[in-house]
Design a protein around this motif. Structure first.
Motif, PDB file in Angstrom:
ATOM      1  N   GLU A   1       0.841  -1.201   0.000  1.00 61.32           N
ATOM      2  CA  GLU A   1       0.000   0.000   0.000  1.00 61.32           C
ATOM      3  C   GLU A   1       0.878   1.255   0.000  1.00 61.32           C
ATOM      4  OE1 GLU A   1      -3.840  -0.942   2.574  1.00 61.32           O
ATOM      5  OE2 GLU A   1      -2.035  -1.744   3.499  1.00 61.32           O
ATOM      6  N   ASP A   2       0.344   2.294  -0.562  1.00 63.20           N
ATOM      7  CA  ASP A   2       1.082   3.559  -0.655  1.00 63.20           C
ATOM      8  C   ASP A   2       0.821   4.368   0.621  1.00 63.20           C
ATOM      9  OD1 ASP A   2       2.574   5.607  -1.581  1.00 63.20           O
ATOM     10  OD2 ASP A   2       0.978   6.450  -2.863  1.00 63.20           O
ATOM     11  N   VAL A   3       1.803   4.406   1.493  1.00 64.26           N
ATOM     12  CA  VAL A   3       1.637   5.093   2.781  1.00 64.26           C
ATOM     13  C   VAL A   3       2.514   6.340   2.774  1.00 64.26           C
ATOM     14  CG1 VAL A   3       1.868   4.908   5.283  1.00 64.26           C
ATOM     15  CG2 VAL A   3       1.184   2.910   3.945  1.00 64.26           C
ATOM     16  N   ARG A   4       1.886   7.495   2.723  1.00 69.89           N
ATOM     17  CA  ARG A   4       2.635   8.748   2.672  1.00 69.89           C
ATOM     18  C   ARG A   4       2.482   9.547   3.966  1.00 69.89           C
ATOM     19  NH1 ARG A   4       3.992  10.189  -2.683  1.00 69.89           N
ATOM     20  NH2 ARG A   4       3.196   8.679  -4.182  1.00 69.89           N
ATOM     21  N   SER A   5       1.477   9.224   4.739  1.00 72.27           N
ATOM     22  CA  SER A   5       1.257  10.000   5.965  1.00 72.27           C
ATOM     23  C   SER A   5       0.774   9.070   7.076  1.00 72.27           C
ATOM     24  CB  SER A   5       0.192  11.076   5.733  1.00 72.27           C
ATOM     25  OG  SER A   5      -1.062  10.443   5.496  1.00 72.27           O
ATOM     26  N   HIS A   6       0.706   9.643   8.257  1.00 75.97           N
ATOM     27  CA  HIS A   6       0.195   8.857   9.376  1.00 75.97           C
ATOM     28  C   HIS A   6      -1.262   8.462   9.136  1.00 75.97           C
ATOM     29  CE1 HIS A   6      -0.334   7.311  13.368  1.00 75.97           C
ATOM     30  NE2 HIS A   6      -1.257   8.229  13.673  1.00 75.97           N
ATOM     31  N   GLN A   7      -2.021   9.362   8.583  1.00 71.03           N
ATOM     32  CA  GLN A   7      -3.423   9.051   8.283  1.00 71.03           C
ATOM     33  C   GLN A   7      -3.517   7.929   7.265  1.00 71.03           C
ATOM     34  OE1 GLN A   7      -5.909  10.157  10.099  1.00 71.03           O
ATOM     35  NE2 GLN A   7      -4.375  11.299  11.271  1.00 71.03           N
ATOM     36  N   ASP A   8      -2.586   7.929   6.311  1.00 73.89           N
ATOM     37  CA  ASP A   8      -2.545   6.820   5.354  1.00 73.89           C
ATOM     38  C   ASP A   8      -2.295   5.508   6.097  1.00 73.89           C
ATOM     39  OD1 ASP A   8      -2.913   8.507   3.252  1.00 73.89           O
ATOM     40  OD2 ASP A   8      -0.788   8.538   2.622  1.00 73.89           O
ATOM     41  N   PHE A   9      -1.358   5.563   7.066  1.00 75.66           N
ATOM     42  CA  PHE A   9      -1.017   4.352   7.823  1.00 75.66           C
ATOM     43  C   PHE A   9      -2.251   3.806   8.553  1.00 75.66           C
ATOM     44  CE2 PHE A   9       0.112   2.656  12.038  1.00 75.66           C
ATOM     45  CZ  PHE A   9       0.748   1.498  11.627  1.00 75.66           C
ATOM     46  N   LEU A  10      -3.036   4.733   9.132  1.00 73.72           N
ATOM     47  CA  LEU A  10      -4.209   4.297   9.891  1.00 73.72           C
ATOM     48  C   LEU A  10      -5.251   3.636   8.986  1.00 73.72           C
ATOM     49  CD1 LEU A  10      -4.753   7.293  12.365  1.00 73.72           C
ATOM     50  CD2 LEU A  10      -3.593   5.118  12.792  1.00 73.72           C
ATOM     51  N   ALA A  11      -5.208   3.950   7.713  1.00 71.20           N
ATOM     52  CA  ALA A  11      -6.217   3.404   6.802  1.00 71.20           C
ATOM     53  C   ALA A  11      -5.743   2.135   6.091  1.00 71.20           C
ATOM     54  CB  ALA A  11      -6.579   4.475   5.761  1.00 71.20           C
ATOM     55  N   THR A  12      -4.555   1.673   6.415  1.00 71.85           N
ATOM     56  CA  THR A  12      -4.010   0.501   5.711  1.00 71.85           C
ATOM     57  C   THR A  12      -4.586  -0.801   6.257  1.00 71.85           C
ATOM     58  OG1 THR A  12      -2.186   0.255   7.265  1.00 71.85           O
ATOM     59  CG2 THR A  12      -1.792   1.647   5.306  1.00 71.85           C
ATOM     60  N   GLU A  13      -4.153  -1.909   5.616  1.00 71.87           N
ATOM     61  CA  GLU A  13      -4.524  -3.253   6.088  1.00 71.87           C
ATOM     62  C   GLU A  13      -3.513  -3.781   7.114  1.00 71.87           C
ATOM     63  OE1 GLU A  13      -7.212  -4.972   5.605  1.00 71.87           O
ATOM     64  OE2 GLU A  13      -8.118  -3.595   4.152  1.00 71.87           O
ATOM     65  N   MET A  14      -2.640  -2.886   7.589  1.00 75.19           N
ATOM     66  CA  MET A  14      -1.692  -3.283   8.642  1.00 75.19           C
ATOM     67  C   MET A  14      -2.467  -3.627   9.922  1.00 75.19           C
ATOM     68  SD  MET A  14       1.508  -2.912   7.660  1.00 75.19           S
ATOM     69  CE  MET A  14       2.519  -2.052   6.470  1.00 75.19           C
ATOM     70  N   ALA A  15      -2.128  -4.755  10.513  1.00 77.78           N
ATOM     71  CA  ALA A  15      -2.802  -5.148  11.763  1.00 77.78           C
ATOM     72  C   ALA A  15      -1.860  -4.894  12.931  1.00 77.78           C
ATOM     73  CB  ALA A  15      -3.185  -6.623  11.702  1.00 77.78           C
ATOM     74  N   TRP A  16      -2.308  -4.086  13.875  1.00 76.71           N
ATOM     75  CA  TRP A  16      -1.441  -3.745  15.017  1.00 76.71           C
ATOM     76  C   TRP A  16      -2.219  -3.443  16.301  1.00 76.71           C
ATOM     77  CZ3 TRP A  16      -2.103   1.318  16.792  1.00 76.71           C
ATOM     78  CH2 TRP A  16      -2.741   2.188  15.910  1.00 76.71           C
ATOM     79  N   VAL A  17      -3.530  -3.561  16.251  1.00 80.88           N
ATOM     80  CA  VAL A  17      -4.344  -3.225  17.421  1.00 80.88           C
ATOM     81  C   VAL A  17      -4.888  -4.507  18.065  1.00 80.88           C
ATOM     82  CG1 VAL A  17      -6.304  -1.913  18.299  1.00 80.88           C
ATOM     83  CG2 VAL A  17      -5.063  -1.111  16.258  1.00 80.88           C
ATOM     84  N   GLN A  18      -4.526  -4.692  19.310  1.00 78.38           N
ATOM     85  CA  GLN A  18      -5.095  -5.829  20.046  1.00 78.38           C
ATOM     86  C   GLN A  18      -6.471  -5.416  20.559  1.00 78.38           C
ATOM     87  OE1 GLN A  18      -1.751  -5.820  22.563  1.00 78.38           O
ATOM     88  NE2 GLN A  18      -0.546  -6.218  20.722  1.00 78.38           N
ATOM     89  N   THR A  19      -7.442  -6.277  20.321  1.00 78.31           N
ATOM     90  CA  THR A  19      -8.820  -5.908  20.616  1.00 78.31           C
ATOM     91  C   THR A  19      -9.472  -6.954  21.513  1.00 78.31           C
ATOM     92  OG1 THR A  19      -8.916  -4.866  18.440  1.00 78.31           O
ATOM     93  CG2 THR A  19     -11.029  -5.285  19.550  1.00 78.31           C
TER      94      THR A  19
END
Lengths: 437, 235
Positions: free
Chosen positions: A236-254
């Motif tokens: 994915e094209d990640v240019r900003s922090h907001q871009d990062f938050l919208a990615t398919e990266m999984a990093w939040v334990q729920t």
């Protein structure tokens, strides 16, 4: 009679110090090996949320690569993407919702009077404190409003309170976190050491608790340095922090709390609907799959109790058995040497049961000495484990359970190992020995 | 006091069957001092073991102080042994790790007497044999004769119905032997029934009645003339 038997036992132990020492050592070695491994096993296999096991769940959603399975645990990522976690928080219907992620932050006093520190921290929603039973020394968690808006508030550890405020009441005061001012709303009690750290097993199950908590949605404003795992599969094209938050990266334990079966059913329906909606947007390309794992299941699928742990327990039990067999042989030799005295006691009126109990008492005395030595050796064993494996620092500690277990274990072991020799000597024919003495 | 009727005892191994006692009958009245003699292997020790309830028998009837012992359990035999019989052995059979007080205490412990009662009995018994001042000594610190006197004190402390003595002077020199026999004579004179196994005719003469065992049977009840009464000598 018990005190009489114990006195006789002590006399007998003193009479054959080398043989007695060998028996004590045999029992102590077996017990020490067993207790060391059992202590580790007991801690690593314990479920710190056992009382909430039926109502607390780790959420897994299968948003992974449609062409390749996720490589770890049960084939579904352990963490959620930010957008999925946020959806569960904002629109989900769970009784409590915990979003959390491990970060590292620089903390300093607002007046620069104290040297800054780099600390292990967590972004978390306020339900973290109640779901994971975090006790407070002062204050409490931030408000629901602060939670929802990611306000700059913070809960700190007792250690940080001492570091920055010399132990003074800090609630309402501020600290600088990553260069921003955060208001302290609570101080955690230092007793909180959840072991294993079921809330986050990605970076080890046995670690020090975090030193501060920030409201999770601070992450919407700015990035933080992740000290946890961030996993992704999509280019994915990640240019900003907001871009990062919208990615398919999984990093939040729920985690969610679902206090009734109905609440669970409704939440599952929410997940199904959510995944269907996301599928229509082109996400969740794999077959619909989600998991709600109880803490016990979560510990299991994350392999907190490894196969090696179990094998080690079996080996230590086998070693204990070998030690006990040795103790039985030594006790048998010792008791048979005392058969003439047993014969004399029988002649003077002791019943078989009395002779049996007398010798069992001797076995118990040896067992008690074995337990004391075993306890000491266990302590050394745990010190050894701590020095060899740094991640066992919090685990390899002697507990009240260990001490009581050692005493009971040694006593039962000694009685078991002493029963056969005592029975043998109690069956001896007195007439055979009286002439020979 | 002690009555055996047609008692039979057989020791069996894979190859051999030994008739230790055959049709053995004996009656001992209260207050008697009976000496049992006989050659080696005649069955003296077997008789003593059965009389002392240390061994069972194969046939016959044995009544001890009016109680038939044939069908008693181990616990009941132990209790009866403890309450009715005092043993004196050839080898003294003191427990080497216990001092004299504790040695005399052994049979009293199994009777469940209160500590105070036990202490009184032990002190009295040790006084009776002239060893009260050495109560805290270990057996190894005593002579053979003194050790046998401790064994007698142990037998007396329980106030039994009768004493069973197995070659009580067998390990003693003649002077010590005489002292021990004098002591047994005095105890008998006070009313205690004594059955003594010995192979020494001189000792047997000091008993009030003699019986001889040959091949597991009583063959003679008065082989030796009784010896004149002897005064107890202070040691």
């Amino acid at each position: 009679m018990v005190s009489y038997y114990l006195r006789l036992a002590w006399l007998s132990v003193k009479k054959t110090p080398v043989l007695s020492a060998l028996m004590v050592l045999a029992i102590a070695m077996g017990i020490a090996a067993c207790l060391t491994t059992l202590t580790l096993y007991q801690v690593v296999s314990s479920n710190p949320l056992a009382d909430k096991n039926a109502v607390t769940f780790a959420v897994q959603l299968d948003s992974w690569d449609p062409n390749e399975d996720y490589w770890a645990v049960n084939g579904v990522p352990e963490q959620l993407t930010y957008q999925d976690a946020k959806a569960i928080y904002r629109t989900g219907n769970a009784d409590q919702t915990v979003l959390t992620s491990r970060i590292g932050v620089t903390v300093e006093a607002t007046d620069a009077s104290t040297p800054p520190k780099v600390e292990d921290a967590r972004l978390a929603t306020r339900d973290f404190f109640s779901v994971f039973d975090v006790p407070f020394r002062y204050g409490g968690p931030w408000s629901a409003t602060a939670d929802a808006h990611g306000e700059q508030q913070v809960v700190i550890s007792t250690a940080l309170q001492h570091h920055f405020f010399a132990g003074e009441y800090p609630v309402g005061k501020s600290v600088m976190v990553e260069g921003e001012v955060y208001t302290i709303v609570g101080v955690m009690d230092e007793r909180w050491t959840m072991t294993p750290s079921v809330y986050d097993l990605n970076t080890g199950a046995f670690k020090e608790p975090p030193q501060l908590f920030l409201p999770f949605f601070n992450v919407e404003r700015r990035p933080f340095a992740s000290w946890g795992n961030v996993v992704g599969w999509k280019n994915e094209d990640v240019r900003s922090h907001q871009d990062f938050l919208a990615t398919e990266m999984a990093w939040v334990q729920t985690w969610v709390s679902l206090n009734t079966p109905e609440a669970r059913a409704e939440f599952e329906q929410f997940l199904v609907n959510y995944i269907h909606n996301e599928k229509q947007k082109g996400r969740f390309e794999r077959p619909l799959k989600y998991y709600l794992n109880t803490p016990e299941q979560w510990l299991s699928i994350n392999g907190v109790v490894s196969r090696d742990n179990r094998i080690l327990v079996y080996l230590s039990l086998a070693f204990l058995a070998v030690c006990l067999v040795n103790a039985v042989v030594l006790l048998l030799a010792k008791f048979l040497r005392k058969a003439p005295e047993a014969g004399l006691r029988r002649a003077l009126g002791a019943s078989r049961a009395a002779v049996f109990v007398q010798h069992l008492a001797e076995a118990a005395v040896i067992g008690a000495l074995g337990s004391a030595l075993g306890l000491l050796l266990s302590w050394f064993g745990l010190v050894g484990v701590r020095s060899l494996y740094s991640h066992y620092q919090e685990v390899a500690v002697m507990s009240g359970f260990t001490v009581i277990a050692a005493l009971v274990f040694a006593l039962v072991s000694a009685l078991v190992s002493g029963a056969l020799p005592a029975w043998q000597v109690s069956r001896s024919q007195p007439a055979r020995y009286l002439k020979a003495q | 006091m002690l009555a055996m009727q047609s008692v039979k005892k057989i020791y069996r191994t894979d190859m051999i069957e030994t008739h230790a006692l055959r049709d053995f009958s004996l009656q001992v009245e209260p207050g008697e001092f009976v000496a049992v003699t006989g050659p080696s292997g005649s069955g003296k020790t077997t008789f003593l073991s059965i009389a002392g309830l240390l061994e069972s028998f194969d046939a016959g009837r044995y009544t001890l102080d009016g109680q038939d012992v044939s069908a008693l359990s181990d616990a009941e035999r132990s209790r009866l042994r403890n309450e009715k019989i005092g043993f004196i052995f050839q080898g003294f059979n003191l427990i080497p790790d216990l001092n004299l007080f504790d040695n005399v205490d052994v049979p009293l412990r199994y009777r469940g007497l209160a500590a105070r009662d036990r202490r009184q009995r032990i002190e009295r018994a040790l006084e009776q044999v002239g060893l009260a001042s050495r109560a805290k000594h270990l057996p190894s610190q005593l002579s053979g004769g003194q050790q046998q006197r401790v064994a007698i004190a142990r037998a007396l402390a329980g106030r039994p119905a009768f004493l069973l003595a197995d070659e009580p002077t067998g390990n003693l020199d003649s002077l010590m032997a005489r002292q021990v026999m004098d002591m047994l004579g005095e105890i008998n004179a006070q009313g205690m029934t004594i059955v003594m196994v010995t192979h020494d005719p001189d000792l047997a003469r000091r008993a009030s009645r003699n019986i001889q065992i040959v091949d597991g049977q009583v063959t003679d009840f008065s082989l030796y003339e009784p010896a004149p009464a002897v005064q107890l000598v202070e040691v």
